[in-house]
Design a protein around this motif. Structure first.
Motif, short mmCIF file in Angstrom:
data_model
loop_
_atom_site.label_atom_id
_atom_site.label_comp_id
_atom_site.label_asym_id
_atom_site.label_seq_id
_atom_site.Cartn_x
_atom_site.Cartn_y
_atom_site.Cartn_z
N ALA A 167 28.05 44.50 33.85
CA ALA A 167 29.51 44.57 33.81
C ALA A 167 30.09 44.45 35.22
N GLU A 168 29.41 45.02 36.20
CA GLU A 168 29.90 44.98 37.58
C GLU A 168 29.96 43.54 38.10
N ILE A 169 28.90 42.78 37.85
CA ILE A 169 28.87 41.39 38.30
C ILE A 169 29.98 40.59 37.64
N LEU A 170 30.12 40.76 36.32
CA LEU A 170 31.17 40.03 35.61
C LEU A 170 32.55 40.42 36.12
N PHE A 171 32.76 41.70 36.36
CA PHE A 171 34.08 42.16 36.79
C PHE A 171 34.48 41.54 38.12
N GLU A 172 33.57 41.50 39.07
CA GLU A 172 33.92 40.96 40.39
C GLU A 172 34.32 39.49 40.29
N THR A 173 33.58 38.72 39.50
CA THR A 173 33.94 37.31 39.34
C THR A 173 35.23 37.16 38.56
N LEU A 174 35.36 37.94 37.49
CA LEU A 174 36.57 37.89 36.67
C LEU A 174 37.81 38.18 37.51
N LYS A 175 37.75 39.22 38.32
CA LYS A 175 38.89 39.61 39.14
C LYS A 175 39.28 38.48 40.10
N ASP A 176 38.28 37.88 40.75
CA ASP A 176 38.58 36.80 41.69
C ASP A 176 39.18 35.60 40.98
N ARG A 177 38.61 35.23 39.84
CA ARG A 177 39.11 34.06 39.13
C ARG A 177 40.49 34.33 38.53
N PHE A 178 40.73 35.56 38.08
CA PHE A 178 42.07 35.90 37.59
C PHE A 178 43.10 35.70 38.70
N HIS A 179 42.78 36.16 39.88
CA HIS A 179 43.71 36.03 40.99
C HIS A 179 43.99 34.55 41.30
N ASP A 180 42.95 33.72 41.23
CA ASP A 180 43.15 32.29 41.49
C ASP A 180 44.07 31.66 40.45
N TRP A 181 43.81 31.94 39.17
CA TRP A 181 44.65 31.38 38.11
C TRP A 181 46.05 31.97 38.14
N PHE A 182 46.16 33.25 38.49
CA PHE A 182 47.46 33.89 38.60
C PHE A 182 48.31 33.19 39.66
N ASP A 183 47.70 32.89 40.80
CA ASP A 183 48.46 32.22 41.85
C ASP A 183 48.86 30.81 41.45
N LEU A 184 48.00 30.11 40.70
CA LEU A 184 48.37 28.79 40.21
C LEU A 184 49.56 28.91 39.25
N TRP A 185 49.53 29.89 38.37
CA TRP A 185 50.65 30.14 37.46
C TRP A 185 51.93 30.44 38.25
N THR A 186 51.80 31.23 39.31
CA THR A 186 52.94 31.55 40.15
C THR A 186 53.56 30.29 40.76
#
Length: 250
Positions: A167-186
């Motif tokens: 879960a830790e490995i998935l979370f770190e990647t998920l968080k980073d990718r969410f931020h990337d997609w969030f900024d694209l949405w912005t």
């Protein structure tokens, strides 16, 4: 203007046990926290999905919620369900066979056609603005029994010789990718998010059944409306926008 998460900077609060990461995010906001912030728990005792459904919180799986304060309204904020789905899919991708991960409207992530993740958005107006909780659950190590749909977990699809996923490995990647997609949405709005989501979506162009609380609709999965609604092509060729419902493939 929407807030930027450039650089992936956000606080993370890690707990051994919570009733619900979404509930904790709300409690934090009521105490003055505005985010961006991620709440994560190793175990969750009262997790929930859409329409009040229970999301079982077994240890070894991922339970997290992103807390954000936005200046847009609820309709536009709902786009972040698709942002989250893309982030989850890309977090799982390196651990499973190529092409195994797909997305199902409105908020499911599938591996080999079976659900492994769900997303729940909840919002409220607080003293510091409009708050959004993006709740994400991923079956990482185990999958629950007694569910009325095909369910799987990431560990079931990790190839021979690959290191075990956590879960830790998935979370770190998920968080980073969410931020990337969030900024694209912005920066670009929902259009590039919708395009990326549709490229991974299950059932586009195929016959589907959409079950609503008081009726059942049938047609062809045509695409996504600009607001994220499912576009259902009916037998007469008319396109109907569906904003909520359970989708089944015919």
């Amino acid at each position: 203007m929407k807030p930027s998460l450039a650089g992936g900077r956000s606080d993370v609060r890690l707990y051994d046990t919570l009733d619900s990461t979404n509930d904790e995010a709300r409690r934090l906001s009521e105490g003055g926290e505005t985010g961006p912030l991620w709440v994560r728990s190793l175990e969750q005792t009262k997790g929930r999905g859409r329409r009040g459904r229970t999301w079982l919180g077994e240890p070894g799986n991922l339970f997290t919620t992103g807390l954000f304060t936005l200046t847009c309204g609820p309709a536009e904020a709902a786009n972040l369900s698709f942002v989250a789905a893309l982030a989850v899919a890309e977090a799982i991708d390196p651990h499973v066979a190529e092409g195994a991960v797909s997305l199902k409207w409105p908020n499911d992530v599938l591996i080999a056609g079976k659900k492994t993740s769900g997303i729940l958005l909840e919002s409220w107006q607080g003293p510091t603005g409009f708050h959004l909780a993006v709740g994400i659950g991923v079956n990482v190590r185990t999958r629950p029994d007694g569910i009325d749909q095909p369910i799987t977990c990431v560990a079931d699809h990790v190839g021979a010789g690959q290191p075990p996923v956590s879960a830790e490995i998935l979370f770190e990647t998920l968080k980073d990718r969410f931020h990337d997609w969030f900024d694209l949405w912005t920066q670009k709005g929902f259009a590039p998010i919708a395009e990326a989501w549709l490229a991974r979506a299950t059932g586009v162009g195929q016959p589907i059944i959409v079950r609503l609380p008081y009726e059942t609709l049938e047609g062809r999965f045509y695409g996504l409306a600009p607001n994220g609604a499912l576009q259902l092509e009916q037998a007469n060729g008319a396109i109907l926008d569906v904003t909520a419902g359970d989708v089944f493939f015919g």
